[in-house]
Design a protein around this motif. Sequence first.
Motif, PDB file in Angstrom:
ATOM      1  N   ALA A  92      -5.201   2.815 -10.367  1.00 16.57           N
ATOM      2  CA  ALA A  92      -5.877   3.392  -9.201  1.00 16.57           C
ATOM      3  C   ALA A  92      -4.901   4.267  -8.437  1.00 16.57           C
ATOM      4  N   TRP A  93      -5.429   5.324  -7.860  1.00 23.13           N
ATOM      5  CA  TRP A  93      -4.584   6.223  -7.066  1.00 23.13           C
ATOM      6  C   TRP A  93      -5.416   6.947  -6.031  1.00 23.13           C
ATOM      7  N   THR A  94      -4.709   7.505  -5.057  1.00 23.84           N
ATOM      8  CA  THR A  94      -5.348   8.332  -4.043  1.00 23.84           C
ATOM      9  C   THR A  94      -4.287   9.219  -3.401  1.00 23.84           C
ATOM     10  N   TYR A  95      -4.673   9.902  -2.329  1.00 17.50           N
ATOM     11  CA  TYR A  95      -3.777  10.822  -1.618  1.00 17.50           C
ATOM     12  C   TYR A  95      -3.995  10.599  -0.120  1.00 17.50           C
ATOM     13  N   SER A  96      -2.971  10.815   0.663  1.00 15.88           N
ATOM     14  CA  SER A  96      -3.143  10.699   2.105  1.00 15.88           C
ATOM     15  C   SER A  96      -2.369  11.801   2.803  1.00 15.88           C
ATOM     16  N   LEU A 101      -1.007  11.379 -14.198  1.00 15.93           N
ATOM     17  CA  LEU A 101       0.264  11.618 -13.499  1.00 15.93           C
ATOM     18  C   LEU A 101       0.229  11.096 -12.060  1.00 15.93           C
ATOM     19  N   CYS A 102      -0.900  11.281 -11.390  1.00 15.46           N
ATOM     20  CA  CYS A 102      -0.974  10.871  -9.983  1.00 15.46           C
ATOM     21  C   CYS A 102      -1.035   9.349  -9.822  1.00 15.46           C
ATOM     22  N   ALA A 103      -1.243   8.617 -10.918  1.00  9.29           N
ATOM     23  CA  ALA A 103      -1.316   7.152 -10.837  1.00  9.29           C
ATOM     24  C   ALA A 103      -0.002   6.496 -11.228  1.00  9.29           C
ATOM     25  N   ARG A 104       1.046   7.287 -11.413  1.00 12.29           N
ATOM     26  CA  ARG A 104       2.328   6.729 -11.853  1.00 12.29           C
ATOM     27  C   ARG A 104       3.187   6.379 -10.637  1.00 12.29           C
ATOM     28  N   PRO A 105       3.441   5.082 -10.433  1.00  8.90           N
ATOM     29  CA  PRO A 105       4.177   4.680  -9.231  1.00  8.90           C
ATOM     30  C   PRO A 105       5.642   5.107  -9.247  1.00  8.90           C
ATOM     31  N   GLY A 147      10.741   6.980  -1.771  1.00  4.98           N
ATOM     32  CA  GLY A 147       9.939   6.134  -2.658  1.00  4.98           C
ATOM     33  C   GLY A 147       8.445   6.346  -2.596  1.00  4.98           C
ATOM     34  N   ARG A 148       8.011   7.455  -1.977  1.00  4.69           N
ATOM     35  CA  ARG A 148       6.571   7.754  -1.934  1.00  4.69           C
ATOM     36  C   ARG A 148       6.293   8.903  -2.894  1.00  4.69           C
ATOM     37  N   PRO A 149       5.449   8.669  -3.911  1.00  2.47           N
ATOM     38  CA  PRO A 149       5.062   9.790  -4.758  1.00  2.47           C
ATOM     39  C   PRO A 149       4.393  10.850  -3.885  1.00  2.47           C
TER      40      PRO A 149
END
Length: 235
Positions: free
Chosen positions: A66-70, A154-158, A104-106
């Motif tokens: 799971a991923w998102t953007y803020s 790619l956006c879900a890679r911690p 440490g924040r993608p």
Amino acid sequence: MLRTVSKSSNSKTGPIAVTYRSGQHSTYSTCPASCPLNPKPAESTAQVDQAYLRALSAAVPTAGQAWTYSHFHWSKLPAAKPGRTVINYSADTIQDAIAAVRHGRPAVLAAAPADSRDSWPVSYDQVRFAVCPEQLAPAGSTFSCSTCGNGRPLCARPDRDYVIVFLAHGTGRRLAESDDQGGCYAASGPTAIQWHGTRTAGQADDAAAVRRFARSLPPGSLLRHHIAGDLGLAV
Ligand code: SF4
């Protein structure tokens, strides 16, 4: 308010699970007032909804991603951890994106000029910036988040240490590229229709709803939280 969709028809995400988040009175009230792309900052907030953030972080499908953007500042976002929702910081500048990655924040670069497509990839201060591969796919391609990264979007890679660049797009593109307020990609078109409808058709207890939704998905599912909307405490 949270609208959940088990199988999106959005061509960018592909057929994965997605959500939309809004306030009850304003579509923009979960968004940070500080976001330069926000066309209605007066209806937005400066405060993260901590109860929702806790639920969101844990809302990962069994054996899935799971991923998102803020657009809230990276210091208000949890550092990425395996097994949790990856919350990408949407940076407005290259320097902000680099600071987030160092902490440490993608990060993603939210609205790079559309005509800069051929200027990437490039590295600044040893941090690599590369355009979202869906935006580079040839016309007619079926490339989407569902196929990105060979099963690991790619956006879900911690553990990602490079920044994904999104080129400004949609009808707000010119505004997004300018210094004027506004230009959010979700302000018009089919995304806007789904998002505005969240105010009336969404579930009111969004923390409970997001937990329930993640649990309901088949093992191994991909879940993109908030096609539109953010982590704010809606007024
Ligand atoms: S980089 Fe991959 S996962 Fe991220 S938005 Fe682009 S296609 Fe989707």
